[in-house]
Design a protein around this motif. Structure first.
Motif, PDB file in Angstrom:
ATOM      1  N   SER A  69    -110.758 -15.041 -34.558  1.00 63.52           N
ATOM      2  CA  SER A  69    -109.514 -14.487 -34.042  1.00 63.52           C
ATOM      3  C   SER A  69    -108.326 -15.404 -34.269  1.00 63.52           C
ATOM      4  N   SER A  70    -108.589 -16.690 -34.595  1.00 59.89           N
ATOM      5  CA  SER A  70    -107.474 -17.612 -34.819  1.00 59.89           C
ATOM      6  C   SER A  70    -106.882 -17.462 -36.214  1.00 59.89           C
ATOM      7  N   TRP A  71    -107.480 -16.652 -37.065  1.00 63.16           N
ATOM      8  CA  TRP A  71    -106.947 -16.452 -38.407  1.00 63.16           C
ATOM      9  C   TRP A  71    -105.762 -15.495 -38.346  1.00 63.16           C
ATOM     10  N   ALA A  72    -104.701 -15.838 -39.083  1.00 68.61           N
ATOM     11  CA  ALA A  72    -103.485 -15.024 -39.066  1.00 68.61           C
ATOM     12  C   ALA A  72    -103.749 -13.668 -39.702  1.00 68.61           C
ATOM     13  N   GLN A  73    -103.115 -12.650 -39.150  1.00 66.06           N
ATOM     14  CA  GLN A  73    -103.282 -11.305 -39.666  1.00 66.06           C
ATOM     15  C   GLN A  73    -102.087 -10.839 -40.498  1.00 66.06           C
ATOM     16  N   SER A 125     -96.993 -19.584 -36.991  1.00 67.28           N
ATOM     17  CA  SER A 125     -98.422 -19.267 -36.934  1.00 67.28           C
ATOM     18  C   SER A 125     -98.812 -18.543 -35.661  1.00 67.28           C
ATOM     19  N   ARG A 129    -100.277 -14.272 -35.062  1.00 67.13           N
ATOM     20  CA  ARG A 129    -101.502 -13.929 -34.329  1.00 67.13           C
ATOM     21  C   ARG A 129    -101.203 -13.225 -33.011  1.00 67.13           C
ATOM     22  N   ARG A 131     -99.245 -14.303 -30.671  1.00 70.85           N
ATOM     23  CA  ARG A 131     -99.059 -15.270 -29.603  1.00 70.85           C
ATOM     24  C   ARG A 131     -97.606 -15.716 -29.561  1.00 70.85           C
ATOM     25  N   TRP A 134     -99.117 -22.151 -28.541  1.00 70.34           N
ATOM     26  CA  TRP A 134    -100.505 -22.579 -28.652  1.00 70.34           C
ATOM     27  C   TRP A 134    -101.013 -23.251 -27.375  1.00 70.34           C
ATOM     28  N   GLN A 142    -106.569 -24.872 -35.603  1.00 66.90           N
ATOM     29  CA  GLN A 142    -106.366 -23.443 -35.383  1.00 66.90           C
ATOM     30  C   GLN A 142    -105.644 -22.746 -36.529  1.00 66.90           C
ATOM     31  N   TYR A 143    -104.652 -23.397 -37.136  1.00 65.22           N
ATOM     32  CA  TYR A 143    -103.786 -22.636 -38.029  1.00 65.22           C
ATOM     33  C   TYR A 143    -103.310 -23.386 -39.275  1.00 65.22           C
ATOM     34  N   ASP A 146    -103.013 -21.744 -42.797  1.00 67.20           N
ATOM     35  CA  ASP A 146    -101.903 -20.843 -43.128  1.00 67.20           C
ATOM     36  C   ASP A 146    -101.096 -21.368 -44.314  1.00 67.20           C
TER      37      ASP A 146
END
Length: 301
Positions: A69-73, A125, A129, A131, A134, A142-143, A146
């Motif tokens: 879920s921490s991967w950017a969409q 980042s 996601r 958010r 962080w 986490q990011y 990117d």
């Protein structure tokens, strides 16, 4: 992901603070959750990992254990650009945000780079996601990945020369950029420099750039009065990285966020930490950055 639960003689890792590979070996008896996709069918003792590969293994483990879920969409609304006047195929500095999340390109750095014909792109980042920041996510990576994804986006735009790029991060973002050298191990183009401003978390500060991209220069910039740096000895952990193409710089009297434009406090682990601008430290840091990029790209020092 799968994990081998056999070999119960392996004890779970004991919490530790040191970045010494010898102490990591002594205090963590084994790591017993590993993806079968790597072809590891049993728990692996750290003592079994060759010393030269230990740090890269530990950095890699951050990504293995990071939730999907921490991967950017989506980056469509998660990038802020600043271009120099009349620029075409400008070199670019990618800026990775800290714990505070999306606040726009830091004005001190945006103007500084634009004046030298260099574009900046801040990667939001957290926004990518869903958010706002962080907070509460711990010290795990986490990011930082990117960066490669955003470079691919910039390659489609004529304003940017993605063969000439550098990476910058502040606070948590600095910790992220220090730990992503292996992402560029096989890349055709590697960053000219990595600039990490007041990084470190939980007493740990590591970098794998010397191993995976030895031609990339790493500049770590820290305030001597940074309370976050003193907390759990984050600054000292970063200082120990100096050597080869890694340089550590310390600015007398400077606090966390010395390159910013506002002052205040932030909290972590039940403690409060001051952040405040410092014009003298900013000038010294910008001189270091300008000289490094002038050597790489021939831009104005």
């Amino acid at each position: 992901m799968g994990a081998d639960q056999g070999h119960h003689h392996c004890r779970p890792p004991i919490p530790f603070r040191s970045t010494s590979s010898r102490q990591w070996r002594r205090k963590a008896s084994c790591i017993n959750i590993l993806p079968r996709s790597l072809g590891w069918s049993r728990a692996v003792k750290l003592q079994e990992i060759p010393k030269m590969k230990l740090m890269s293994f530990l950095v890699l483990s951050f990504f293995i254990l990071t939730p999907f879920s921490s991967w950017a969409q989506d980056f469509s609304n998660s990038l802020t650009f600043r271009l120099p006047d009349g620029a075409s195929k400008a070199p670019v500095v990618l800026i990775l945000e800290g714990t505070g999340g999306s606040r726009g390109v830091p004005s001190n750095w945006g103007r500084f780079f634009a004046d030298r014909g260099i574009a900046t792109v801040q990667i939001h980042s957290a926004t990518a996601r869903g958010r706002t920041n962080w907070a509460g996510t711990g010290c795990e990576m986490q990011y930082g990945r990117d960066i490669r994804r955003v470079l691919a986006i910039l390659a489609e735009r004529p304003e940017f020369d993605v063969t000439r790029f550098a990476i910058m991060g502040m606070s948590r973002g600095a910790t992220e950029v220090l730990g992503h050298g292996f992402d560029f191990a096989t890349a055709a183009h590697k960053p000219a420099a990595v600039f990490a401003l007041y990084p470190g978390c939980g007493g740990i500060c590591t970098t794998d750039w010397p191993r995976h991209a030895p031609g990339t220069h790493v500049e770590i910039l820290y305030g001597a009065a940074d309370e976050w740096g003193s907390y759990q000895r984050n600054r000292e952990a970063c200082r120990r990285l100096a050597g080869a193409n890694v340089r550590f710089h310390e600015f007398a009297g400077a606090h966390h966020g010395f390159d910013g434009t506002s002052s205040g406090q932030f909290s972590a682990g039940g403690s409060s930490f001051r952040y405040a601008p410092d014009a003298e430290a900013l000038t010294a840091a910008q001189r270091i950055v300008a000289e490094r990029l002038a050597q790489a790209w021939g831009t104005r020092p």
